[in-house]
Write an enzyme that holds these catalytic residues in place. Sequence first.
Site, PDB file in Angstrom:
ATOM      1  CE  LYS A 170      -2.419   1.378   3.619  1.00 21.99           C
ATOM      2  NZ  LYS A 170      -3.474   1.384   4.669  1.00 21.99           N
ATOM      3  NE  ARG A 211      -5.168  -1.290   7.206  1.00 24.66           N
ATOM      4  CZ  ARG A 211      -4.450  -0.436   7.908  1.00 24.66           C
ATOM      5  NH1 ARG A 211      -4.931   0.049   9.062  1.00 24.66           N
ATOM      6  NH2 ARG A 211      -3.271  -0.007   7.470  1.00 24.66           N
ATOM      7  CD  GLN A 238     -10.215   5.217   9.310  1.00 25.99           C
ATOM      8  OE1 GLN A 238     -10.790   4.154   9.537  1.00 25.99           O
ATOM      9  NE2 GLN A 238      -9.186   5.303   8.507  1.00 25.99           N
ATOM     10  CE  LYS A 246      -1.483  12.594  14.212  1.00 22.46           C
ATOM     11  NZ  LYS A 246      -2.272  12.108  13.052  1.00 22.46           N
ATOM     12  N   GLY A 248      -6.775   6.476  16.667  1.00 24.52           N
ATOM     13  CA  GLY A 248      -6.384   7.721  16.025  1.00 24.52           C
ATOM     14  C   GLY A 248      -4.891   7.973  15.939  1.00 24.52           C
ATOM     15  CB  ALA A 249      -2.118   7.532  18.339  1.00 24.73           C
ATOM     16  CG  ASP A 250      -1.877   8.494  12.060  1.00 25.54           C
ATOM     17  OD1 ASP A 250      -1.558   9.475  12.734  1.00 25.54           O
ATOM     18  OD2 ASP A 250      -2.496   8.590  10.975  1.00 25.54           O
ATOM     19  CG  ASP A 284     -16.825  15.507  15.160  1.00 26.47           C
ATOM     20  OD1 ASP A 284     -16.059  14.634  14.697  1.00 26.47           O
ATOM     21  OD2 ASP A 284     -16.786  16.694  14.792  1.00 26.47           O
ATOM     22  CB  SER A 313      -5.507  -0.160  16.246  1.00 23.20           C
ATOM     23  OG  SER A 313      -5.466  -0.411  14.857  1.00 23.20           O
TER      24      SER A 313
END
Length: 326
Positions: free
Chosen positions: A71, A115, A143, A229, A223-225, A164, A296
């Site tokens: 990807k 996924r 998401q 974060k 959310g943390a990527d 939100d 995740s």
Amino acid sequence: METLLLNGDAVDENARMGEVIRAVESAFAAYERGDVQMPAKSYIELPRYNGDFRSMPAYMDAGDWDAAGVKWVNVHPDNPADHDLPTVMGTMIYSDPETAYPLALMDGTELTMKRTGAAAAVATDHLAVADATTLGIVGAGVQSYTQLEAIAEVRPIEEVVVADKDPDRVDAFRAEFADRFTVTEGSIADAAACDVLSTVTPVRDPIVAAEDLGEHTHVNAMGADAAGKQELETAVLQSAKVVIDDHEQCTHSGEVNVPWSEGAIGDDDIYGEIGEIVVGDKAGRTADDGVTVFDSTGLAIQDVAAAHVVYAEAEQAGNGYPFELI
């Protein structure tokens, strides 16, 4: 041979969530057993354009699984305002390991959403209370939709609380699911009190406090990527049963990265990886568990597993656009 071109609509149509969840769970198990090759995610920084490229290759060789792909994804925060393009776009190349022929070229953005939701569902299935009927979601972006879609496959969700800052996004989310669930707008604390909580925001300052959570809430921290974060206060991670998808990625850029780098938590505070639970080497939720957290970061094997499902379904249904690439 021909290569199958699958746009976002085609990926959505052929990524049947139940099948994607099973595929992602199998991918976690294969990773734990050592039946995959997955080099670390690589980055190309583009400071001139305030963005970056990321490449995520993987190969799975486990039983019925023999699949490979890569990807290619970006993060360009200025895209929406300057170019009327999404901040994140992805392209997935799904290949035949035997010949290296590119079997499919598909939209990686839609694939990622599917996924990612499936990963949360796998964790929820192993870590949430069995009778969970309420789901809180913090962040009503793209998401959030697959979080609900996937988690409802593994738990009898009836009520959803969405938090939100943008009421229009909450209204759009409510309208999408009004015929299936009772969806209400609430505060972050309202969402966090649910049986299951999914956080899907890009924040760097924690927004979920330990006192917000229910006694047995399971949290999917999605959310943390990137380094720096963090969505959950450190106190949450210090007291919860914390499960990660990959130690290297999570300590570098996942939910645990900030408190781990600061020494506020250590490896002893991390219960294990989700693959260990899937294969049965470690227990999932037990009667003694309170709050559980799944950190995740997203693994390339999840993309390959989801692409495997999409390609098989599309080929059988005659969907997509076959063309001669080679």
